[in-house]
Design an enzyme around this catalytic site. Structure first.
Site, PDB file in Angstrom:
ATOM      1  N   HIS A   1      46.053  45.195  13.291  1.00 47.66           N
ATOM      2  CA  HIS A   1      45.559  45.846  14.515  1.00 47.66           C
ATOM      3  C   HIS A   1      46.617  46.726  15.177  1.00 47.66           C
ATOM      4  O   HIS A   1      46.276  47.578  16.008  1.00 47.66           O
ATOM      5  CB  HIS A   1      45.002  44.811  15.504  1.00 47.66           C
TER       6      HIS A   1
ATOM      7  N   ASP B   1      44.558  40.069   9.402  1.00 53.45           N
ATOM      8  CA  ASP B   1      45.296  40.872  10.378  1.00 53.45           C
ATOM      9  C   ASP B   1      46.747  41.091   9.941  1.00 53.45           C
ATOM     10  O   ASP B   1      47.672  40.999  10.751  1.00 53.45           O
ATOM     11  CB  ASP B   1      45.249  40.216  11.768  1.00 53.45           C
TER      12      ASP B   1
ATOM     13  N   SER C   1      52.799  41.834  19.219  1.00 49.04           N
ATOM     14  CA  SER C   1      52.003  41.718  17.993  1.00 49.04           C
ATOM     15  C   SER C   1      52.760  42.239  16.786  1.00 49.04           C
ATOM     16  O   SER C   1      53.322  43.335  16.811  1.00 49.04           O
ATOM     17  CB  SER C   1      50.695  42.505  18.124  1.00 49.04           C
TER      18      SER C   1
END
Length: 475
Positions: free
Chosen positions: A119, A149, A222
């Site tokens: 992402h 992911d 992230s």
């Protein structure tokens, strides 16, 4: 209020164990880990990732025709009023804008391979990687896997600092862990915490058994590493649970072995092939465990083996409980999808199942993951079940074929009684009771009357196209 706080503090002081030896109090701070060496060892291998992508927002439609002119001939509208009906419902192309986002990553090889989240780089036109020495590189996307992911990048560089890859299987709940990343774009921010839980399953993430921590993670973290006290990366920080948009004490990391399995495939082929067994499973509850004569709830209960799947071809049946898949113990149903997903396709796998009290080993070859669809229902005239206190109708051949089941009876109406207390609802299709097939409505009461009062038996139910087992306790 101030007085109350003052009293609390004073009471707190009084409550201190004054008898505690001075040596014990002096030793307490030394048990707190020193993270400085871990940071020095790893921060140079952590990178900042910034991406840009082009977004175009459509402008509102042009030339809306007033209601009083609708229905008039197109030529008339164009000539006299300047309206073009063909453009009325078509949005105009709005101006382009450049959107930017920031994330983190870490270097896993000296020649420039970098791990991050899918992402972080999704739909990016350009990906810029900045190292701790402020050198910047334009990165190439080798490949990414939305299901886990995970994304793999490559920069053209040599002799880069790298992280040490660990194993999250050895990580224990309560262990200290460290995160390095760029929350809100603040480079090389270090936060710490403990492992709160392992094997967490989140919605739409059945192939990732997340590591839950209380490490402070925020937007920008992230893709950054989760590091244990040995200085090894054990996970990739990926998600948080939040109601505010920021950290609330619930952070989730992808286990590093899941990520490295993806990396290996992306480096070799540029894409990820995931194993498919072809079963629908459910949790073994305490009630179901008793109905299966198990000592304790464990394993993944097979609610359905899909027709033509590797599971069906190998002989796995509805009602089997999968206890082990290859070397992986299946303690709960959510343990199975990740174990299957990381297994290479066309490789023989061993499945340990419990079938009516007997443990059996079944061998099967996984196929590539394939999406399965199931249908919905309809039927014919109804009859009453005395024991369940419901109205039932036999499922017709067309519906059986749609649902991929050989037989079944559908609940048309539920009255107060055993069925309602057991959680059965209108529309449920009953397939078997205590593994006795229900080929007719009469079979329902026949099977139930054979069960001693107070005993729990497994009832197989199709609800909304999905097969499940319910523990039915006879009264």
């Amino acid at each position: 209020m101030k007085q109350a706080i003052k009293q609390f503090l004073v009471l707190g002081c009084v409550a201190l164990p004054l008898w505690l030896p001075v040596k014990t109090l002096a030793q307490a701070p030394s048990s707190f880990p020193d993270f400085t060496q871990l940071v020095e060892q790893n921060h140079q291998a952590v990178v900042n990732i910034s991406t840009t992508r082009t977004e175009r927002r459509n402008a509102p439609p042009q030339g809306q025709i007033p209601p009083q002119f609708r229905g008039m001939p197109e030529e008339f509208l164009r000539h006299f009023f300047g309206f073009d009906p063909r453009q009325e419902s078509q949005p105009r192309r709005g101006p382009e804008r450049r959107a930017q986002s920031v994330g983190s990553g870490f270097i896993i090889s000296e020649d420039g391979y970098i791990l991050t989240n899918h992402h972080v780089i999704d739909d990016a036109d350009t990906i810029i990687v900045r190292l701790s020495n402020r050198k910047e590189y334009q990165a190439e996307l080798i490949g990414s896997d939305p299901r886990t992911d995970v994304a793999l990048l490559k920069v053209d560089a040599e002799a880069l600092p790298i992280v040490q890859i660990g194993n999250s299987d050895n990580l224990r709940v309560g262990a200290w862990v460290l995160a390095i990343g760029a929350p809100f774009g603040l480079d090389y921010t270090v936060t710490k915490g403990i492992v709160s839980a392992k094997g967490r399953n989140l919605p739409d993430d059945s192939y990732v058994p997340f590591i839950q921590t209380d490490v402070a993670i925020n937007p920008g973290n992230s893709g950054g590493p989760l590091i244990n006290l040995d200085g090894e990366v054990v996970g990739i920080n990926a998600q948080i649970f939040t109601r505010s948009g920021g950290f609330m004490g619930l952070s989730f990391a992808i286990p590093i072995e899941i990520a490295m399995n993806v990396v290996e495939q992306l480096r070799e082929t540029g894409q990820v092939a995931r194993g498919y067994l072809g079963v629908q499973v459910q949790e073994v509850t305490s009630d179901l465990a008793r109905s299966f004569n198990m000592d304790s709830p464990r394993g993944a209960l097979v609610a359905q083996a899909f027709p033509g799947s590797p599971a069906e071809r190998a002989g796995i049946q509805s009602g089997d409980i999968i206890l082990k898949f290859n070397d992986k113990l299946i303690e709960k149903s959510t343990d199975l999808p990740p174990a299957v997903g990381i297994t290479p396709i066309n490789k023989e796998s061993e499945v340990l199942i419990l079938r009516q009290g007997e443990e059996i080993i079944i061998r099967t070859q996984l196929a590539p993951l394939d999406e399965m669809a199931s249908g919905s229902s309809r039927a014919a005239p109804a009859m009453s079940s005395e024991v369940l206190n419901v109205m039932l109708r036999l499922v017709d051949e067309e519906q059986l074929k749609t649902l991929n089941i050989p037989f079944g009876v559908e609940i048309e109406q539920v009255r107060e009684g055993l069925a309602s207390r057991s959680g059965l609802i209108q529309g449920d299709i009953l397939v078997s009771i205590n593994f006795q097939p229900l080929r007719s409505i009469e079979d329902v009461d026949k099977a139930l009357k054979a069960v001693p009062a107070g005993q729990s038996v497994p009832l197989r139910v199709i609800r909304n196209g999905r097969s499940n087992f319910i523990a039915l306790t006879l009264e």
